[in-house]
Write a protein that holds these residues in place. Structure first.
Motif, mmCIF file in Angstrom:
data_model
loop_
_atom_site.group_PDB
_atom_site.id
_atom_site.type_symbol
_atom_site.label_atom_id
_atom_site.label_comp_id
_atom_site.label_asym_id
_atom_site.label_seq_id
_atom_site.Cartn_x
_atom_site.Cartn_y
_atom_site.Cartn_z
ATOM 1 N N UNK A 66 -6.214 -1.340 9.123
ATOM 2 C CA UNK A 66 -6.470 -0.158 9.954
ATOM 3 C C UNK A 66 -5.178 0.617 10.185
ATOM 4 N N UNK A 67 -4.089 -0.119 10.373
ATOM 5 C CA UNK A 67 -2.790 0.518 10.594
ATOM 6 C C UNK A 67 -2.332 1.276 9.352
ATOM 7 N N UNK A 68 -2.486 0.653 8.187
ATOM 8 C CA UNK A 68 -2.103 1.310 6.933
ATOM 9 C C UNK A 68 -2.930 2.580 6.727
ATOM 10 N N UNK A 69 -4.227 2.494 6.978
ATOM 11 C CA UNK A 69 -5.082 3.677 6.831
ATOM 12 C C UNK A 69 -4.661 4.784 7.782
ATOM 13 N N UNK A 70 -4.318 4.405 9.021
ATOM 14 C CA UNK A 70 -3.922 5.404 10.003
ATOM 15 C C UNK A 70 -2.612 6.078 9.615
ATOM 16 N N UNK A 71 -1.644 5.318 9.129
ATOM 17 C CA UNK A 71 -0.370 5.901 8.709
ATOM 18 C C UNK A 71 -0.542 6.788 7.478
ATOM 19 N N UNK A 72 -1.422 6.361 6.558
ATOM 20 C CA UNK A 72 -1.645 7.131 5.336
ATOM 21 C C UNK A 72 -2.488 8.367 5.589
ATOM 22 N N UNK A 73 -3.265 8.358 6.663
ATOM 23 C CA UNK A 73 -4.143 9.484 6.949
ATOM 24 C C UNK A 73 -5.376 9.524 6.077
ATOM 25 N N UNK A 74 -5.711 8.405 5.445
ATOM 26 C CA UNK A 74 -6.905 8.337 4.607
ATOM 27 C C UNK A 74 -7.307 6.876 4.436
ATOM 28 N N UNK A 75 -8.500 6.651 3.915
ATOM 29 C CA UNK A 75 -9.002 5.287 3.746
ATOM 30 C C UNK A 75 -8.400 4.677 2.479
ATOM 31 N N UNK A 76 -7.425 3.824 2.663
ATOM 32 C CA UNK A 76 -6.773 3.135 1.541
ATOM 33 C C UNK A 76 -7.311 1.707 1.413
ATOM 34 N N UNK A 77 -7.354 1.011 2.521
ATOM 35 C CA UNK A 77 -7.737 -0.400 2.524
ATOM 36 C C UNK A 77 -9.103 -0.562 3.188
ATOM 37 N N UNK A 78 -9.854 -1.562 2.749
ATOM 38 C CA UNK A 78 -11.156 -1.880 3.342
ATOM 39 C C UNK A 78 -10.936 -2.545 4.697
ATOM 40 N N UNK A 79 -11.657 -2.066 5.706
ATOM 41 C CA UNK A 79 -11.542 -2.617 7.051
ATOM 42 C C UNK A 79 -12.884 -3.214 7.454
ATOM 43 N N UNK A 80 -12.899 -4.531 7.751
ATOM 44 C CA UNK A 80 -14.096 -5.211 8.258
ATOM 45 C C UNK A 80 -13.672 -6.212 9.321
ATOM 46 N N UNK A 81 -14.659 -6.731 10.043
ATOM 47 C CA UNK A 81 -14.383 -7.779 11.027
ATOM 48 C C UNK A 81 -14.275 -9.154 10.383
ATOM 49 N N UNK A 82 -14.568 -9.246 9.111
ATOM 50 C CA UNK A 82 -14.552 -10.538 8.420
ATOM 51 C C UNK A 82 -13.127 -10.904 8.025
ATOM 52 N N UNK A 83 -12.595 -12.041 8.456
ATOM 53 C CA UNK A 83 -11.235 -12.432 8.068
ATOM 54 C C UNK A 83 -11.134 -12.650 6.553
ATOM 55 N N UNK A 84 -9.959 -12.337 6.007
ATOM 56 C CA UNK A 84 -9.712 -12.585 4.588
ATOM 57 C C UNK A 84 -10.233 -11.515 3.670
ATOM 58 N N UNK A 85 -10.575 -10.318 4.210
ATOM 59 C CA UNK A 85 -11.080 -9.247 3.345
ATOM 60 C C UNK A 85 -10.024 -8.798 2.347
ATOM 61 N N UNK A 86 -8.787 -8.626 2.826
ATOM 62 C CA UNK A 86 -7.692 -8.210 1.936
ATOM 63 C C UNK A 86 -7.202 -9.432 1.173
ATOM 64 N N UNK A 87 -7.375 -9.410 -0.148
ATOM 65 C CA UNK A 87 -6.971 -10.552 -0.983
ATOM 66 C C UNK A 87 -5.702 -10.264 -1.776
ATOM 67 N N UNK A 88 -5.516 -9.015 -2.186
ATOM 68 C CA UNK A 88 -4.350 -8.659 -2.991
ATOM 69 C C UNK A 88 -3.593 -7.540 -2.294
#
Length: 461
Positions: A239-261
């Motif tokens: 969420x922080x990366x998306x906010x700094x970028x000003x666009x949807x870069x990374x997938x944001x969910x409540x499920x832990x481990x969504x970001x793998x790479x």
């Protein structure tokens, strides 16, 4: 000595503007048959005066069909970018026009399409610029931020090249004095002249060390400061990366481990290029894919210039999260969920952390604190790049060569002050130092560097 026809250099041509449709497209030519090509393209017209734009009809010399009406600029050797006869055709930017002119040029005798960076390569080989200036041309074209452009312009103006040549001239003078004492011991060479060289060598060595001890600020500005965003799962990293970028870069969910790479995003913060890397959440897991993501996250964090540690203060102990992330002094800490924290949370968290880390409280929901975070990152990035002021080394190649020169110079200085100095070895060390400096600017061993350097260039430059 005359040049045979078989060894006559070919004239090269290429489009110098980006592909696609545009108002203007520029085609460049360089080489001995440039004037002949202009005569063929503009039948019945005299060659344009050098360095004056002339309006000409461009025609196919075989069919006589008029292709375009364009501005033609002609440059005569050696007063051109490449040091050769050269020209520019400023055409209308339609794809059909450009393709027709390129096709005609390809049929003219003595002409061939240019390779990547070949115009600048010819400028280096003709002595119009040194290797550091040629690299600066590529850096200026690739610059994404004002800081990168300013550094490239300074390098193009000779900031590093002039300094290297000044060091090299001083070492050559010192080597000449040593050689004089070796070769002419019975001539009128002042006694102990070798010892008078020692202070000059120490002065140059001090300048070498100062240049090398720049914290890689020039390379960081050119390549961009790398910031790894690390923390536990669901701390709010994506969420922080998306906010700094000003666009949807990374997938944001409540499920832990969504970001793998690792996911990278480039930012421009006050003229400094910055690359944010969103990494997998740091935790113990039995999932082999997530385990690999955690391993990669730790590796990227260790390699990064900064680690931006993201902590959810509602669920995570700050000290434990910082230990897991492997933070270093100066790495910034971001506490998320600011909209849920009590009013005295900032003072409490700052007291728990100590003063070694910049700290920002943010809310990715309301946007509170994001401006403070961007300003903090910009300040940290500017500190790592020196603000782009005065850095001379901008590439790993420069640093390696200067380090080799410093090692050789230290050996020469040690040999000169030895109780039984062997001046022949000192002279050889000074030659090695001069050779290493010469490789920076292309004074020596230039051929083996050219392919590696100019493959980075675009066609037409």
């Amino acid at each position: 000595m005359t040049t045979s026809a078989t060894s006559r250099p070919r004239t090269i041509f290429a489009r110098a503007t980006p592909p696609g449709r545009g108002a203007v497209a520029i085609i460049r030519l360089s080489g001995p048959d440039t004037d002949a090509a202009l005569v063929a393209l503009t039948p019945g017209r005299a060659l344009p005066e050098p360095r004056l734009a002339s309006l000409r009809r461009i025609a196919d010399p075989v069919s006589g069909r008029v292709i375009d009406e364009a501005l033609v600029l002609r440059f005569t050797a050696p007063a051109s970018y490449t040091g050769e006869d050269a020209a520019e055709l400023q055409l209308h930017g339609g794809p059909a026009v450009v393709a027709a002119v390129i096709e005609v040029l390809g049929r003219l005798p003595g002409l061939r399409p240019a390779e990547a960076g070949e115009f600048t390569r010819r400028a280096v080989l003709s002595g119009r610029m040194d290797l550091t200036a040629a690299e600066a041309v590529a850096d200026l074209i690739a610059a994404d931020t004002a800081g990168q452009a300013a550094q490239a312009l300074a390098q193009l103006g000779g900031r590093l090249g002039r300094q290297v040549e000044e060091w090299r001239a001083r070492l050559i003078r010192a080597a000449a004095m040593i050689e004089a004492e070796i070769d002419f011991p019975d001539e009128e060479v002042p006694d102990g002249i070798a010892l008078t060289v020692a202070p000059e060598l120490e002065a140059i060595a001090t300048e070498f060390r100062a240049c090398l001890a720049d914290g890689r600020s020039g390379e960081r500005l050119r390549e961009g400061v790398v910031v790894a965003v690390v923390g536990r799962p669901n701390a709010g990293k994506s969420s922080l990366v998306n906010a700094l970028a000003g666009r949807e870069i990374a997938i944001v969910t409540d499920r832990p481990g969504t970001t793998r790479d690792a996911i990278e995003v480039a930012l421009d913060l006050d003229g400094v290029a910055l690359t944010l890397i969103d990494t997998a959440g740091l935790r113990d897991t039995d999932d082999p894919v997530e385990q690999e993501g955690v391993r990669r996250a730790r590796a990227r964090a260790a390699e990064a210039d900064l680690r931006l540690v993201v902590i959810d203060p509602e669920t995570t102990d700050p000290a434990e999260a910082m230990a897991e992330a492997g933070v270093l002094p100066g790495d910034p800490i971001v506490f998320t969920r600011r909209d849920r924290l009590a009013g005295d949370a900032a003072d409490r968290l700052r007291a728990e952390m100590g003063g070694d880390h910049p700290m920002v409280l943010v809310s990715c929901v309301t946007g509170a604190g994001m401006g403070d975070l961007a300003a903090a990152l910009a300040g940290l990035a500017a500190g790592l790049t020196g603000g782009g002021e005065g850095a001379m080394i901008t590439r790993a190649r420069h640093r390696a060569a200067l380090d080799q020169a410093a090692v050789a110079l230290d050996a020469a200085a040690a040999g000169l002050t030895h109780p039984l100095p062997m001046l022949e070895l000192v002279a050889e060390d000074l030659r090695r130092a001069c050779d290493a400096l010469g490789r920076i600017t292309g004074r020596i061993d230039v051929e083996h560097l050219l392919d590696a350097i100019f493959r980075e260039f675009c066609i037409g430059k």
